[in-house]
Design a protein around this motif. Structure first.
Motif, mmCIF file in Angstrom:
data_model
loop_
_atom_site.group_PDB
_atom_site.id
_atom_site.type_symbol
_atom_site.label_atom_id
_atom_site.label_comp_id
_atom_site.label_asym_id
_atom_site.label_seq_id
_atom_site.Cartn_x
_atom_site.Cartn_y
_atom_site.Cartn_z
ATOM 1 N N LYS A 121 96.560 83.365 -2.015
ATOM 2 C CA LYS A 121 95.907 82.899 -0.662
ATOM 3 C C LYS A 121 94.614 83.818 -0.271
ATOM 4 N N ILE A 124 91.676 83.083 -2.943
ATOM 5 C CA ILE A 124 91.155 82.030 -2.599
ATOM 6 C C ILE A 124 90.125 82.347 -1.451
ATOM 7 N N PHE A 128 85.977 82.143 -1.730
ATOM 8 C CA PHE A 128 85.613 80.803 -1.626
ATOM 9 C C PHE A 128 83.867 80.777 -1.397
ATOM 10 N N LEU A 137 86.648 76.367 -8.325
ATOM 11 C CA LEU A 137 87.541 77.319 -8.197
ATOM 12 C C LEU A 137 88.912 76.854 -9.086
ATOM 13 N N ILE A 154 98.198 77.702 -3.445
ATOM 14 C CA ILE A 154 97.120 76.775 -3.836
ATOM 15 C C ILE A 154 97.418 75.389 -3.090
ATOM 16 N N THR A 157 96.544 75.921 0.740
ATOM 17 C CA THR A 157 95.095 76.219 1.005
ATOM 18 C C THR A 157 94.173 75.265 0.411
ATOM 19 N N LEU A 158 94.335 74.747 -0.565
ATOM 20 C CA LEU A 158 93.341 73.722 -1.255
ATOM 21 C C LEU A 158 93.753 72.366 -1.343
ATOM 22 N N LYS A 174 84.168 72.405 -6.149
ATOM 23 C CA LYS A 174 83.905 72.767 -4.689
ATOM 24 C C LYS A 174 83.023 71.705 -4.116
#
Length: 211
Positions: A121, A124, A128, A137, A154, A157-158, A174
């Protein structure tokens, strides 16, 4: 061809990721370079590769349980990569190395460092902004039971990766983010529209570029 460590980035698996995303003018940052097998694969195609790794302390235990001293691992990295002028070795923890890279300077980020929920985390979030708006990413070990913390970090967060490759490498484009808090994916039916690699109905590899 370098012999990849068993159970880590297999040559053919990582090659799919590289063939999809790395171009001759790409600037790549690899978090967790270990003994340089994957580093060489990136460097053979990219314009520039930053290899970020402390090569020190307890981090060695998070590389998949290597049975050698971390000093020997670093020696192997140095020997394997010494002929590549486009590789810049950054011997630091990823938390500290983030300050060495400018925002918007990286085309592809590949996270394969400390395999803990908290660290993934942090990697990332710390990197970022380093990735260009149209960059990638990504990283390794998505959806492996042994690295459940990686997958959870992952997803929380994303979200679900836009791409998951045969070796469990994962990637997001991205340009389909605005911020970490405002994430969205464009879908075609139930399938992410931008998948370049997936299985067709017969189980054969399906190439996005051929459609």
């Amino acid at each position: 061809v370098n012999k990849m460590r068993e159970g880590v980035n297999t040559y053919n698996g990582l090659r799919v990721f590289i063939d999809n995303f790395v171009k001759e003018d790409s600037v790549v940052a690899e978090i967790g370079s270990f003994s340089g097998e994957s580093s060489v694969m990136f460097a053979e195609k990219a314009k520039k590769l930053y290899c970020i790794d402390p090569w020190d302390g307890e981090d060695a235990g998070n590389y998949g349980g290597a049975h050698m001293a971390i000093s020997e691992v670093e020696k192997n990295f140095n020997e394997r990569t010494e002929s590549f002028q486009n590789i810049e070795k950054i011997k630091k923890l990823s938390d500290d190395a983030a300050a060495d890279l400018e925002d918007g300077s990286i085309d592809i980020l590949y996270i394969d460092g400390m395999h803990t929920y908290d660290q993934v985390k942090k990697d990332i979030k710390n990197y970022f902004t380093k990735v260009k708006r149209d960059g990638i990413l990504g990283g390794h070990d998505y959806n492996l039971i042994i690295w459940g913390g990686v997958k959870d970090a992952i997803k929380e967060t994303l979200g679900e990766p836009h791409f998951v490759f045969p070796d469990t490498s994962w990637a997001f484009q991205k340009e389909y983010f605005e911020t970490l808090e405002n994430f969205h994916v464009v879908y075609e039916g139930n399938t992410p529209f931008l998948h370049k690699w997936r299985l067709d109905e017969k189980g054969d590899q399906y190439d996005y570029h051929k459609t």
